[in-house]
Design a protein around this motif. Structure first.
Motif, short mmCIF file in Angstrom:
data_model
loop_
_atom_site.label_atom_id
_atom_site.label_comp_id
_atom_site.label_asym_id
_atom_site.label_seq_id
_atom_site.Cartn_x
_atom_site.Cartn_y
_atom_site.Cartn_z
N VAL A 17 -40.48 21.55 -10.19
CA VAL A 17 -41.59 21.47 -11.14
C VAL A 17 -42.01 20.03 -11.38
N SER A 18 -41.04 19.15 -11.56
CA SER A 18 -41.35 17.75 -11.84
C SER A 18 -40.15 16.89 -11.48
N ALA A 19 -40.39 15.60 -11.37
CA ALA A 19 -39.32 14.64 -11.09
C ALA A 19 -39.63 13.34 -11.80
N GLU A 20 -38.59 12.71 -12.34
CA GLU A 20 -38.79 11.47 -13.05
C GLU A 20 -37.69 10.49 -12.68
N PRO A 21 -38.05 9.23 -12.33
CA PRO A 21 -37.03 8.24 -12.00
C PRO A 21 -36.05 8.05 -13.14
N PHE A 22 -34.78 7.89 -12.79
CA PHE A 22 -33.75 7.70 -13.82
C PHE A 22 -32.56 7.01 -13.15
N GLY A 23 -32.15 5.85 -13.69
CA GLY A 23 -30.99 5.15 -13.13
C GLY A 23 -31.18 4.84 -11.66
N GLU A 24 -30.15 5.16 -10.86
CA GLU A 24 -30.22 4.89 -9.42
C GLU A 24 -30.95 6.00 -8.65
N GLY A 25 -31.30 7.05 -9.33
CA GLY A 25 -31.97 8.17 -8.65
C GLY A 25 -33.08 8.73 -9.49
N ARG A 26 -33.01 10.02 -9.78
CA ARG A 26 -34.04 10.67 -10.58
C ARG A 26 -33.48 11.96 -11.17
N ILE A 27 -34.25 12.54 -12.08
CA ILE A 27 -33.92 13.85 -12.64
C ILE A 27 -35.04 14.80 -12.24
N VAL A 28 -34.69 15.85 -11.51
CA VAL A 28 -35.68 16.81 -11.01
C VAL A 28 -35.53 18.12 -11.76
N ARG A 29 -36.65 18.65 -12.20
CA ARG A 29 -36.67 19.93 -12.91
C ARG A 29 -37.03 21.05 -11.94
N PHE A 30 -36.26 22.14 -12.01
CA PHE A 30 -36.51 23.32 -11.18
C PHE A 30 -36.66 24.54 -12.07
N LEU A 31 -37.51 25.47 -11.65
CA LEU A 31 -37.65 26.75 -12.34
C LEU A 31 -37.02 27.83 -11.46
N VAL A 32 -35.99 28.48 -12.00
CA VAL A 32 -35.39 29.63 -11.34
C VAL A 32 -36.00 30.86 -12.01
N GLU A 33 -36.73 31.66 -11.25
CA GLU A 33 -37.57 32.71 -11.84
C GLU A 33 -36.90 34.08 -11.91
N ASP A 34 -35.82 34.28 -11.17
CA ASP A 34 -35.19 35.60 -11.16
C ASP A 34 -33.68 35.47 -11.30
N GLY A 35 -33.08 36.62 -11.63
CA GLY A 35 -31.63 36.69 -11.68
C GLY A 35 -31.04 36.22 -12.99
N GLN A 36 -29.71 36.25 -13.04
CA GLN A 36 -29.02 35.92 -14.30
C GLN A 36 -29.15 34.44 -14.66
N ASP A 37 -29.51 33.59 -13.69
CA ASP A 37 -29.64 32.16 -13.96
C ASP A 37 -31.08 31.72 -14.14
N ARG A 38 -31.99 32.66 -14.38
CA ARG A 38 -33.39 32.27 -14.52
C ARG A 38 -33.57 31.33 -15.71
N GLY A 39 -34.49 30.42 -15.54
CA GLY A 39 -34.74 29.41 -16.57
C GLY A 39 -34.97 28.05 -15.93
N ASP A 40 -35.03 27.01 -16.75
CA ASP A 40 -35.24 25.65 -16.28
C ASP A 40 -33.90 24.97 -16.02
N TRP A 41 -33.75 24.42 -14.82
CA TRP A 41 -32.55 23.69 -14.42
C TRP A 41 -32.91 22.26 -14.04
N PHE A 42 -31.96 21.36 -14.25
CA PHE A 42 -32.19 19.95 -13.96
C PHE A 42 -31.08 19.41 -13.06
N VAL A 43 -31.50 18.64 -12.05
CA VAL A 43 -30.56 17.99 -11.15
C VAL A 43 -30.72 16.49 -11.33
N ASP A 44 -29.64 15.84 -11.74
CA ASP A 44 -29.63 14.42 -12.11
C ASP A 44 -28.84 13.64 -11.07
#
Length: 371
Positions: A17-44
């Motif tokens: 969905v989006s990505a923003e620079p942070f520290g040595e890398g970035r934080i990326v937002r993902f939308l999981v639309e189905d299943g028990q883990d549906r929702g917004d997830w972030f990879v830092d």
């Protein structure tokens, strides 16, 4: 890479969905639309430490953190975020501000790892909860107090906690974008000038948000990556801007992110100014550049969306502000950088808008367009 890491952690890749620079890398937002883990997830992938882990951690063979993955609202740097989105705790926060009854909370803004704004609605009355990192809340409450003491109409702080929560009252007046349709550009800018004079009286040692001029290389590199077909034009901005980015004179009290969306008007004056979180001692030309850059970017967004009358109104506001305030190359250079920042943010939504914003930045520096 971030999609692979997320899939490794939860078995679902999600949609970026989006990505923003942070520290040595970035934080990326993902939308999981189905299943028990549906929702917004972030990879830092910033590799920066956090007080406590709130999700999955991926480490290399030497035990160093490669990435951390969490589900909203379990941001490890904003532990109060989960608190202010808990219905029972929302009631307690409102009670601390002197209000009772059924309450609704809605996230209005969220920058992972940095801050969030949650609107609480109770009896048709709004309170706004600013969620920041633990230890930053007192400073935030203090700059609101200092602004109000100097006559700057910042919202009143009604409650704050060291855990990273600041609760402020709603703004008074007509929102700036609406007021801009009812006031002449000159009258609106007269009111903004009066506000800027009030800001000069704010007593603070706080440092404003860093100037956009400190990140020339980052902005140009990011825009080149986003618009590689215009690399030659973007490269010409570096020598044009770099000699004019240093502040001239002593720092003065500024808003730090001044634009029409931060302002509310009553009877031709600014009756509220929000998001003074960025305020402090800084460069007045940054406020000028932010205002003109934001008005221009808003005009371009409306132009691309086919809202010609709104676009024309905002272009006029930006042009009148430039005629009034842009008296030196320093201000023009900062404005070009603000426009580049808006172009970077626009790329994912509209490459046309990003290109038009780059055109505006080039025109300010009198650099010939390649197209």
């Amino acid at each position: 890479m971030e999609q692979r890491l997320l899939e490794q952690a939860i078995g679902a890749a999600g949609r970026p969905v989006s990505a923003e620079p942070f520290g040595e890398g970035r934080i990326v937002r993902f939308l999981v639309e189905d299943g028990q883990d549906r929702g917004d997830w972030f990879v830092d992938t910033s590799r920066q430490a956090v007080p406590a882990e709130t999700g999955f951690v991926i480490r290399d063979r030497d035990g160093r953190t490669i990435a951390r993955i969490w589900k909203h609202p379990l941001d490890p740097r904003l532990p109060a975020l989960r608190t202010v989105l808990d219905p029972e705790r929302l009631i307690r926060i409102a009670a601390a501000a002197g209000s009772t009854g059924e309450i609704d909370g809605r996230v209005l803004a969220y920058r992972p790892g940095r801050r969030a704004v949650v609107r609480l609605t109770q009896h048709d009355t709004h309170l706004f909860v600013k969620v920041v990192r633990p230890g930053e809340a007192e400073d935030l409450a203090e700059i609101h107090r200092a602004c109000r003491a100097a006559g700057v109409p910042a919202p009143e702080v009604v409650h704050w906690t060291p855990a990273g929560v600041v609760v402020v009252r709603d703004a008074d007046g007509t929102a700036g974008p609406v007021a801009a349709t009812r006031m002449s550009a000159d009258d609106l800018l007269d009111a903004v000038d009066a506000l800027r004079e009030q800001l000069l009286r704010v007593q603070t040692r706080r440092i404003a948000r860093p100037s956009v001029g400190t990140r020339l290389a980052w902005h140009l590199d990011r825009l080149t990556t986003a618009l590689p077909e215009r690399e030659h034009e973007i490269a010409q901005l570096r020598p044009a801007l770099s000699p004019h980015l240093k502040r001239d004179g002593q720092p003065k009290a500024v808003h730090g992110d001044l634009h029409i969306g931060q302002l509310f008007f009553t009877d031709g004056t600014v009756s509220s100014v929000i998001d003074v979180d960025t305020a402090g001692l800084g460069d007045q030309c940054d406020d000028t550049a932010a205002f003109i850059g934001h008005a221009t970017a808003s005009a371009v967004r409306n132009e691309v969306a086919g809202r010609a009358s709104d676009a024309a109104l905002l272009h006029t506001l930006a042009e009148v502000a430039a005629d009034r305030w842009m008296q030196q190359p320093h201000t023009a250079a900062l404005t070009s950088l603000h426009l580049i920042g808006h172009a970077i943010r626009a790329v994912d939504r509209s490459r046309e808008a990003a290109g038009l914003l780059l055109d505006e930045a080039l025109d300010l520096q009198r650099i010939r367009r390649a197209r």
